[in-house]
Scaffold this motif. Sequence first.
Motif, PDB file in Angstrom:
ATOM      1  N   LYS A 108       0.833  -1.209   0.000  1.00  0.00           N
ATOM      2  CA  LYS A 108       0.000   0.000   0.000  1.00  0.00           C
ATOM      3  C   LYS A 108       0.868   1.260   0.000  1.00  0.00           C
ATOM      4  O   LYS A 108       0.550   2.254  -0.672  1.00  0.00           O
ATOM      5  CB  LYS A 108      -0.915  -0.001   1.219  1.00  0.00           C
TER       6      LYS A 108
ATOM      7  N   ARG B 248       2.427   1.668  -3.499  1.00  0.00           N
ATOM      8  CA  ARG B 248       1.398   2.005  -4.498  1.00  0.00           C
ATOM      9  C   ARG B 248       0.964   3.460  -4.380  1.00  0.00           C
ATOM     10  O   ARG B 248       0.462   4.043  -5.348  1.00  0.00           O
ATOM     11  CB  ARG B 248       0.190   1.089  -4.317  1.00  0.00           C
TER      12      ARG B 248
ATOM     13  N   HIS C  76       3.968   6.627 -11.222  1.00  0.00           N
ATOM     14  CA  HIS C  76       3.655   5.894 -10.007  1.00  0.00           C
ATOM     15  C   HIS C  76       4.146   4.452 -10.153  1.00  0.00           C
ATOM     16  O   HIS C  76       4.458   3.998 -11.257  1.00  0.00           O
ATOM     17  CB  HIS C  76       2.153   5.922  -9.711  1.00  0.00           C
TER      18      HIS C  76
ATOM     19  N   PRO D 285       1.544  -2.380  -9.657  1.00  0.00           N
ATOM     20  CA  PRO D 285       1.460  -3.517  -8.720  1.00  0.00           C
ATOM     21  C   PRO D 285       2.590  -4.526  -8.890  1.00  0.00           C
ATOM     22  O   PRO D 285       3.088  -5.068  -7.909  1.00  0.00           O
ATOM     23  CB  PRO D 285       0.096  -4.149  -9.049  1.00  0.00           C
TER      24      PRO D 285
ATOM     25  N   ALA E  97       5.732  -2.933  -7.395  1.00  0.00           N
ATOM     26  CA  ALA E  97       5.596  -2.860  -5.935  1.00  0.00           C
ATOM     27  C   ALA E  97       5.789  -4.240  -5.309  1.00  0.00           C
ATOM     28  O   ALA E  97       6.475  -4.379  -4.294  1.00  0.00           O
ATOM     29  CB  ALA E  97       4.235  -2.291  -5.568  1.00  0.00           C
TER      30      ALA E  97
ATOM     31  N   LYS F 227       0.826  -9.011  -5.838  1.00  0.00           N
ATOM     32  CA  LYS F 227       0.458  -8.255  -7.045  1.00  0.00           C
ATOM     33  C   LYS F 227      -1.047  -8.162  -7.223  1.00  0.00           C
ATOM     34  O   LYS F 227      -1.590  -7.092  -7.528  1.00  0.00           O
ATOM     35  CB  LYS F 227       1.097  -8.918  -8.268  1.00  0.00           C
TER      36      LYS F 227
END
Length: 387
Positions: free
Chosen positions: A60, A63, A71, A74, A77, A189
């Motif tokens: 979180k 993201r 940005h 997923p 991240a 993911k």
Amino acid sequence: MSHKHTKPDINITKTSSSYKYVALGLGITIFCFLVYYFRTIVGYVLIAWVFSMLGQPLMKFFRQVRYKKAHIGPSMAAAIVILLFSCFFVLLGWIFIPPLLEQAHNISNIDYNGIAKTFEQPLANINIRLQEFGLLEPGESLIIKLQQSVKNWFDPQKLGIYLESIISFAGHLFIMIGSVVFIAFFFLKEEGMFVNFLVTLVPQRFDIHIRETVDDCSLLLTRYFSGILIQIIVLSIFIGMILTIMGVKSAILIAVILSILNIIPYVGFYIGATIGLFMTVSSNLDMEFYTQLTPILIKVGVVFLIAHLLDSFFLQPFIFSKRVLAHPLEIFLVILVGAQVGGIFGMLIAIPTYTVLRVLAKTFLSEYRFVQKLTDKLDEIDEIEST
């Protein structure tokens, strides 16, 4: 003109209902058999799910990172979270593997004749006491029995078996790590992937119940595993700091080994304490037993005892009871059942398994008074989620 009202055949209704329950029982039996048969794969999936739960806060965070219009997606991240976990375990290895190798080097260079000489007098005294209590026959020697045991354990002919076991363990460990990392990546993911899979196994009318159950299980298990981590950190710092001040060699390594083994309920601490005392002896073989080594062992033993009291009266009630919302007596009995069913491994998974079963019972069997009494504390979950 008379109208006859046809009544439903009660026997047919009872028969169809019986068939339904038989089919349900058969389905559950087949499902349990498949879970047992593929228990290794199921274990990989569950371990990956635990890591994905622990990694969700990091997911979180990454993201939400923004730089102008860019940005983190997923996939990226999830890869970063996996990389951070990997770096954490590599760091642990970098910190603790050298001391372990040093201990192995010390053990390999031990002068066993020197050990025999060091412990000759205390073992002779023990030998006399054992003969007085009838545990040894007159003429038998504890030293000779210990030598025979050591010879049997370190028999060169068994070296091949030990080596084969180590290679097999390394292979299984490599497969487990690769599988868990791969599965955890997709769980991170695609948030909710694990839940969505579970939902497909039940009728559609149970969708909401399954999702609520998984959410509650995730919350309680996250609290439990984070509590275990707190327990390890607190004990490691407490024991390591005091042993370091006392000048004990490999103090941090002893503290971490004992703290990790302490995860095994009730017996783990004693196993870790025995290993810690052995490491203390192996690091100080040049000392005279009575005047130098014995005082150190007593001090280390006292530190272990204080740590055990701290863990028993403060850490464990906080973790095992409050974190999973269960009575301490429940936890004690559940661990005993786990030990009876699966030994040490059963003790390790007893509390997480019982937590999941309680949540399932609360969701699907709440009409029974026994279940209501057993799960009454789970009503606090809503308060926890709101805080």
